[in-house]
Write a protein that holds these residues in place. Sequence first.
Motif, PDB file in Angstrom:
ATOM      1  N   ARG A 327      33.568 133.241 -34.127  1.00  0.00           N
ATOM      2  CA  ARG A 327      33.002 131.924 -34.424  1.00  0.00           C
ATOM      3  C   ARG A 327      33.329 130.921 -33.273  1.00  0.00           C
ATOM      4  NH1 ARG A 327      34.633 131.214 -40.857  1.00  0.00           N
ATOM      5  NH2 ARG A 327      33.156 132.785 -41.659  1.00  0.00           N
ATOM      6  N   THR A 328      34.592 131.053 -32.937  1.00  0.00           N
ATOM      7  CA  THR A 328      34.972 130.108 -31.830  1.00  0.00           C
ATOM      8  C   THR A 328      34.186 130.419 -30.572  1.00  0.00           C
ATOM      9  OG1 THR A 328      37.194 129.917 -32.751  1.00  0.00           O
ATOM     10  CG2 THR A 328      36.905 129.286 -30.399  1.00  0.00           C
ATOM     11  N   SER A 331      30.698 129.038 -30.905  1.00  0.00           N
ATOM     12  CA  SER A 331      30.687 127.584 -30.724  1.00  0.00           C
ATOM     13  C   SER A 331      30.783 127.202 -29.229  1.00  0.00           C
ATOM     14  CB  SER A 331      31.851 126.946 -31.498  1.00  0.00           C
ATOM     15  OG  SER A 331      31.703 127.176 -32.880  1.00  0.00           O
ATOM     16  N   ARG A 334      27.527 127.903 -27.588  1.00  0.00           N
ATOM     17  CA  ARG A 334      26.527 126.883 -27.929  1.00  0.00           C
ATOM     18  C   ARG A 334      26.767 125.582 -27.120  1.00  0.00           C
ATOM     19  NH1 ARG A 334      27.410 128.798 -33.219  1.00  0.00           N
ATOM     20  NH2 ARG A 334      28.852 127.046 -33.596  1.00  0.00           N
ATOM     21  N   GLU A 335      28.029 125.248 -27.029  1.00  0.00           N
ATOM     22  CA  GLU A 335      28.338 124.025 -26.283  1.00  0.00           C
ATOM     23  C   GLU A 335      27.950 124.173 -24.803  1.00  0.00           C
ATOM     24  OE1 GLU A 335      29.279 121.009 -27.189  1.00  0.00           O
ATOM     25  OE2 GLU A 335      29.167 121.667 -29.281  1.00  0.00           O
TER      26      GLU A 335
END
Length: 732
Positions: A327-328, A331, A334-335
């Motif tokens: 998940r990290t 993220s 995505r960033e």
Amino acid sequence: MREDEQLTTREIGGMTLADYSRAFWKRKWLVLLVFSLVVFFAAVFSIHQPKIYEAVASVEIDLQAERIFSNMSDVYELGDLSYWDSKSYFETQYKILQSRMVAEMVVERLHLDRDLVFLGLSDIEDETELAERLAKADAIELLRSSLLIDPVQDSRLVRIRYQGTDPKLITTIVNTVAEAYIEQNLNRKLSSTKKAISWLTEQMQDLKTKLEDSERALYAFKKENDILSTSFDQQINFTGTRLEELSRELSRAESEALRLNSDYESIKRVVPENDGEHVASSAVLKNPLIKELKVLYASQQDKYEELLARYKEKHPEVLLAKTQLERTRASLEREIAAIVQAAKSELEAAESTVQALRGQLEAVKNQARGLTVKEVEYNRLRREKESNQAVFEQVLLRLKEIDLSGMLKANNIRMLDDAKAPTIPIRPRVRLNILMGVVLGVLLAFGTALILEVSDKTLKSADDIQRYVKLPLLGIVPQVKVEPGSPEASIPNAAEMFAFLKPTSSMAECCRTVRTNINFMMPGKTLSRLLITSASPKEGKTTIVSNLAIAIASAGHRVIVLDTDMRRPRIHKAFNMTNEYGLSNLIMGTMKDEEAIRHTPIENLDVLTCGPIPPNPSELVGSEKFVEIVNRLSKTYDRIIFDSPPVIAVTDAMVLSNIVDGVILVVKCGKTLRDEAAHSKKLLLDVNANLLGVVINHLDLDNREYGHYYYYYYRRYGYYYGDRDAAAKTAT
């Protein structure tokens, strides 16, 4: 220098001051007469000449008229002239003063063409003749012929002179000439001014039309190109400023786009690693969320690896840790994708800005190029308008100046001194004429005397003998003057016996000087036979023969005088004897020596006269019989003196010269010509005669003409002996 060279030099050098003085004194009465006549005629001529007066007026001629306004010039202006141009201008003005135009103006104003006094016709009484003379008279040329223009040196002044017999008339003429000259000069300038005004007025209309046309063309151009609110120069300046600003903005935008493109390329290279690490990027590293996610991701990865090492993969904690790690990671990706997209959007915006600025810059450049093309036409129209305006304004100003100059009537010529009626005539100048008459009289008088002296070819002095005859001077015998009432006055032919009658006289002493000089002519040799002759008759040779014989006899020598002049014998008259018998009888053999020879009252002196005159004298004196007679006499007498005929007249002297020891040539002072004496010398030398020298006879000691050095020398003998005689008489 040799003697002959000295004589030649003196002859070429001409007369000395003493020669001039004697020549003038000799003809003093002629000099005085000529001088008096010249002075008299000069005085009479001066007194009877008509009195001529002269009127004078002065005019000043400047190169330019005086300026009232410093910045205003005349129509006719010379400007700065060179020396030669200035000289030419003044010479032209002098010619104008003497021109027929000025003279005609004067004649018309004073009516000189009808003035009989001016025309010189006042003495004509016949009306017909007067009318004819008036018709032929040219008053203008008559005025010009007597008009004198006298420029004053080193100045701009001119004197106008006119001469005549009527003081008032000539004064009026001179003043009128000056006024007419000044007036014609002003009229000429005003005429030029009028012509200039007329021409400039015509030009003004054309220039005004051209100016209006150029102004309208410039206005239409500005209106067409929308440059009415601002000037064309302001628009050009604004466009230039805008170009500079757009260039700077475009440069900044391009720099920014390059930077964003670099960041974008850096971000695009960010990809996850197997170990969950990502490539570092400045744009990514600077994002705080990315930093936190990377820290979280690293922490979770460490925890997952720790749990995996402790438990198996299916262990719930391992699975949870793996889920949290994924998940990290998601993220973080995505960033990063969001950051890449933002960088791309920012890059595209920057490139869009660059394109927009480039479009604006090109548009402004096109505008600037259009303005440049329009500027050429604008400048042409503006120059044409400004040129037309400047010419128009200049012509308008010049027209006003000329109009004002014409009203001022400024003249560069003005009257300085007007003529005043003269009271003293300039001619005739009686004193000057008389003085000139005196000078001319002196010159003519002395010139006449000098011409007469130069034309006098006679021998008068010892210098003449040396210069022209070139023979030694044996002595000078003065003229014998028998005073009336004296004992000598009663004796016939006293001059021939003067050395005997007056042994203490200067004449006797001069004869003794001749005797001494003869003795010194040939030292060591006795000159027992002396022939005395002359160039022409009546030169006093018989006087010299008789007195020289007396002088020689007085010295104790036995002397006999032979009269060999068988054409004009004079020895018998000299000694107061008859000529019934003599030498001719001895030659013919009709008498003996002692019968023909006559004794004189003078001790040691005998005479053999000519005797009857034969028809063939030359044959007698050249005969052997004559030579025999001379040889016999030489045995009896110490000196034989022959009285010979003149050399030039007959040949007797040349024949006799061959049987004598020496020949003496007698010249009469002031009578014997130079050429005759020189010719006589030549004839005697041609027959090898022993020419001893010359005796000057008949010298007038009372005449200053001949009284130079020997004047005092010989006169003192008379004073000396005279004083001695007087003393003897007193003692008695």
